[in-house]
Design a protein around this motif. Structure first.
Motif, short mmCIF file in Angstrom:
data_model
loop_
_atom_site.label_atom_id
_atom_site.label_comp_id
_atom_site.label_asym_id
_atom_site.label_seq_id
_atom_site.Cartn_x
_atom_site.Cartn_y
_atom_site.Cartn_z
N GLY A 261 0.82 -1.22 0.00
CA GLY A 261 0.00 0.00 0.00
C GLY A 261 0.85 1.27 0.00
N HIS A 262 1.93 1.27 0.75
CA HIS A 262 2.81 2.44 0.77
C HIS A 262 3.31 2.76 -0.64
CE1 HIS A 262 4.01 1.88 5.29
NE2 HIS A 262 2.99 2.70 5.16
N SER A 263 3.70 1.72 -1.37
CA SER A 263 4.26 2.03 -2.70
C SER A 263 3.16 2.40 -3.69
CB SER A 263 5.16 0.91 -3.21
OG SER A 263 4.56 -0.32 -3.07
N ILE A 264 1.94 1.88 -3.50
CA ILE A 264 0.81 2.34 -4.34
C ILE A 264 0.58 3.83 -4.06
CG2 ILE A 264 -1.70 2.18 -4.66
CD1 ILE A 264 -1.46 -0.84 -4.21
N GLY A 265 0.60 4.20 -2.78
CA GLY A 265 0.40 5.60 -2.40
C GLY A 265 1.47 6.51 -3.00
N ALA A 266 2.72 6.04 -2.96
CA ALA A 266 3.82 6.86 -3.48
C ALA A 266 3.71 7.02 -5.00
CB ALA A 266 5.16 6.23 -3.10
N ALA A 267 3.29 5.95 -5.69
CA ALA A 267 3.24 5.99 -7.16
C ALA A 267 2.03 6.76 -7.68
CB ALA A 267 3.23 4.57 -7.72
N PHE A 268 0.89 6.60 -7.03
CA PHE A 268 -0.35 7.14 -7.61
C PHE A 268 -1.08 8.13 -6.70
CE2 PHE A 268 -0.02 2.65 -9.27
CZ PHE A 268 0.41 3.01 -10.53
N HIS A 269 -0.44 8.53 -5.60
CA HIS A 269 -1.05 9.47 -4.65
C HIS A 269 -2.39 8.99 -4.10
CE1 HIS A 269 2.17 12.16 -5.63
NE2 HIS A 269 1.90 12.00 -6.92
N THR A 270 -2.54 7.69 -3.98
CA THR A 270 -3.74 7.10 -3.38
C THR A 270 -3.66 7.36 -1.86
OG1 THR A 270 -3.37 5.34 -4.96
CG2 THR A 270 -5.12 4.97 -3.34
N PRO A 271 -4.76 7.81 -1.23
CA PRO A 271 -4.70 8.00 0.23
C PRO A 271 -4.30 6.71 0.94
CG PRO A 271 -6.75 8.90 -0.67
CD PRO A 271 -6.08 8.15 -1.79
N HIS A 272 -3.57 6.86 2.05
CA HIS A 272 -2.97 5.72 2.75
C HIS A 272 -3.97 4.59 3.03
CE1 HIS A 272 -0.48 3.47 5.60
NE2 HIS A 272 -1.54 3.45 6.40
N GLY A 273 -5.10 4.93 3.65
CA GLY A 273 -6.06 3.90 4.04
C GLY A 273 -6.65 3.17 2.85
N ARG A 274 -6.93 3.94 1.77
CA ARG A 274 -7.51 3.31 0.58
C ARG A 274 -6.49 2.35 -0.05
NH1 ARG A 274 -9.39 7.51 -3.72
NH2 ARG A 274 -10.09 8.50 -1.80
N ALA A 275 -5.21 2.75 -0.04
CA ALA A 275 -4.17 1.92 -0.66
C ALA A 275 -3.91 0.64 0.13
CB ALA A 275 -2.88 2.74 -0.80
N VAL A 276 -3.78 0.75 1.45
CA VAL A 276 -3.49 -0.47 2.22
C VAL A 276 -4.73 -1.36 2.29
CG1 VAL A 276 -1.62 0.57 3.58
CG2 VAL A 276 -3.95 0.58 4.52
N GLY A 277 -5.92 -0.72 2.33
CA GLY A 277 -7.17 -1.49 2.36
C GLY A 277 -7.39 -2.24 1.06
N LEU A 278 -6.98 -1.62 -0.06
CA LEU A 278 -7.06 -2.28 -1.36
C LEU A 278 -6.14 -3.51 -1.38
CD1 LEU A 278 -7.62 -2.51 -4.42
CD2 LEU A 278 -5.96 -0.68 -4.79
N ALA A 279 -4.94 -3.34 -0.79
CA ALA A 279 -3.97 -4.45 -0.81
C ALA A 279 -4.35 -5.58 0.13
CB ALA A 279 -2.58 -3.91 -0.44
N LEU A 280 -5.09 -5.25 1.19
CA LEU A 280 -5.31 -6.22 2.27
C LEU A 280 -5.84 -7.60 1.85
CD1 LEU A 280 -5.18 -6.85 5.32
CD2 LEU A 280 -7.47 -5.87 5.52
N PRO A 281 -6.97 -7.68 1.11
CA PRO A 281 -7.47 -9.03 0.81
C PRO A 281 -6.47 -9.86 -0.01
CG PRO A 281 -8.75 -7.34 -0.36
CD PRO A 281 -7.88 -6.63 0.62
N TYR A 282 -5.68 -9.18 -0.86
CA TYR A 282 -4.68 -9.89 -1.67
C TYR A 282 -3.57 -10.45 -0.80
CZ TYR A 282 -7.10 -7.47 -5.43
OH TYR A 282 -8.06 -7.01 -6.27
N THR A 283 -3.14 -9.66 0.20
CA THR A 283 -2.06 -10.16 1.06
C THR A 283 -2.58 -11.23 2.03
OG1 THR A 283 -2.32 -8.34 2.64
CG2 THR A 283 -0.72 -8.02 0.89
#
Ligand SMILES: [Zn+2]
Length: 387
Positions: A261-283
């Motif tokens: 999620g951190h690297s999604i946020g850095a690459a696409f300016h996705t808000p932190h919670g949305r980025a880590v929450g998006l990654a969560l089910p996959y991880t």
């Protein structure tokens, strides 16, 4: 040997009034311009005045606070000489306050030197109060500090147990007016902290109960808080959940969904919670086999029926996606508006950043480069992970 750290936590309706009971001379409030404009700083100042304290306000903390901001705030603290520091805001303001406090007590230090190993003997000059105005980061109850080195364009993960706040005020009045999108994004951060805190390789007996409870609170109350911001019970329970999850993952660790999620946020300016929450089910799916028993605990706790432990990770991932979908969150990178070209161009950097992220070491299953890349492809396309 390990440690469990916590501030004194004052929570629930009217928790802010506890500020009127503190003893001291001068307080230094660290916050951002928006919260000053919304009148939240005035609410805090009123209580400090009632306690007989003078105060000064530093309302210049930006999202992803820089080393420069921290140095400026610390310099003003050194001039004003407060005996209380109040970090008021989301993770940025509270983390900036933690770092400024260290530099106020130790003018010879630079922020990069704040780490868990070197003793600092803080509290010679001041103590710290954190007041959270979002229900997300849990920074009110963690000792970690995230700052941004703007010259090097990278985030610094700093902090020491000593810079944990003395008191955290968890008063739902500060989140009563949060917009639904912010509520949803930050709420997914809470869920991610709690699920990761329960399933990292650093999980422990002291944090397990906190993480399970926070997960349950999110499933029960986040959809209500997003659907109706005026639902006072939902707001209060989500505000509690954020601090509880903070205590949970802050005393174990966050893991792979944060690295990704951190690297999604850095690459696409996705808000932190949305980025880590998006990654969560996959991880959850990726680490599922390694932590099957623990995912089964979570699944049972949130009412997902599963026969064997092995069935739990995919069923829990599905339940997380249903929650996310129900509150309007994206389930894939594609859905966030990233094109296939943008994704392919960013993929090497996404992979490299995730691999170098400090949280990845706590993952129950450590991926190699090829696996990280593969995982991102699943996240882009929105397909459940099956490798
Ligand atoms: Zn987080």
């Amino acid at each position: 040997m390990w440690y469990f750290n916590s501030p004194l936590i004052v929570f629930g309706e009217d928790a802010l009034s506890e500020l009127a009971c503190i003893e001291g001379r001068k307080a230094f409030i660290v916050t951002d311009a928006n919260l000053a404009r919304l009148g939240y700083v005035d609410m805090v100042a009123e209580k400090l005045t009632a306690a007989g304290l003078q105060y000064r306000v530093f309302a210049e903390v930006e999202p992803d606070p820089s080393l420069d901001t921290v140095q400026r705030g610390a310099e003003l603290m050194r001039q004003y000489e407060p005996d209380w520091i109040v970090g008021l805001g989301g993770g940025s303001s509270m983390d900036a306050a933690k770092a400024m406090w260290v530099l106020y007590e130790h003018p010879e230090m630079v922020p990069n030197e704040i780490n868990p190993v070197v003793p600092m003997k803080l509290r010679q000059k001041a103590r710290l109060i954190t007041i959270s105005t979002t229900s997300g980061t849990g920074a009110e109850a963690t000792w970690g500090i995230v700052l941004t080195d703007t010259a090097e364009q990278r985030k610094l993960a700093l902090g020491s147990r000593e810079n944990m706040a003395d008191m955290a005020i968890v008063d739902p009045i500060f989140v009563a007016g949060l917009p639904p999108q912010v509520t949803a994004d930050t709420g997914m951060d809470v869920l991610t902290h709690a699920v990761e805190g329960y399933t990292t390789s650093w999980h422990n007996d002291f944090t397990d109960g906190l993480c399970l409870k926070a997960i349950q609170l999110v499933f029960d109350y986040l959809p209500r808080a997003v659907a109706d911001g005026k639902d006072k019970e939902a707001r209060e329970r989500m505000h509690n959940a954020a601090a509880i999850a903070g205590l949970g993952f802050g005393n174990s660790l966050a893991a792979m969904a944060h690295a990704v999620g951190h690297s999604i946020g850095a690459a696409f300016h996705t808000p932190h919670g949305r980025a880590v929450g998006l990654a969560l089910p996959y991880t959850v799916e990726f680490t599922g086999e390694t932590m099957a028993e623990r995912y089964a605990d979570i699944a049972r706790f949130v009412g997902v029926g599963c026969g064997s432990s092995q069935e739990a990770p995919p069923l829990l991932a599905k339940k997380i996606r249903e929650l996310a979908r129900g509150i309007g969150q994206p389930l894939s990178l594609q859905e966030t508006g990233i094109s296939a070209d943008q994704f392919e161009a960013a993929l090497p950097k996404l992979t490299e950043n995730a691999e170098n992220d400090a949280t990845l070491v706590a993952s129950a299953r450590i991926p190699d480069s090829a696996e990280v890349q593969r995982l991102y492809r699943y996240i882009f396309a929105g397909k459940p992970v099956d490798f």
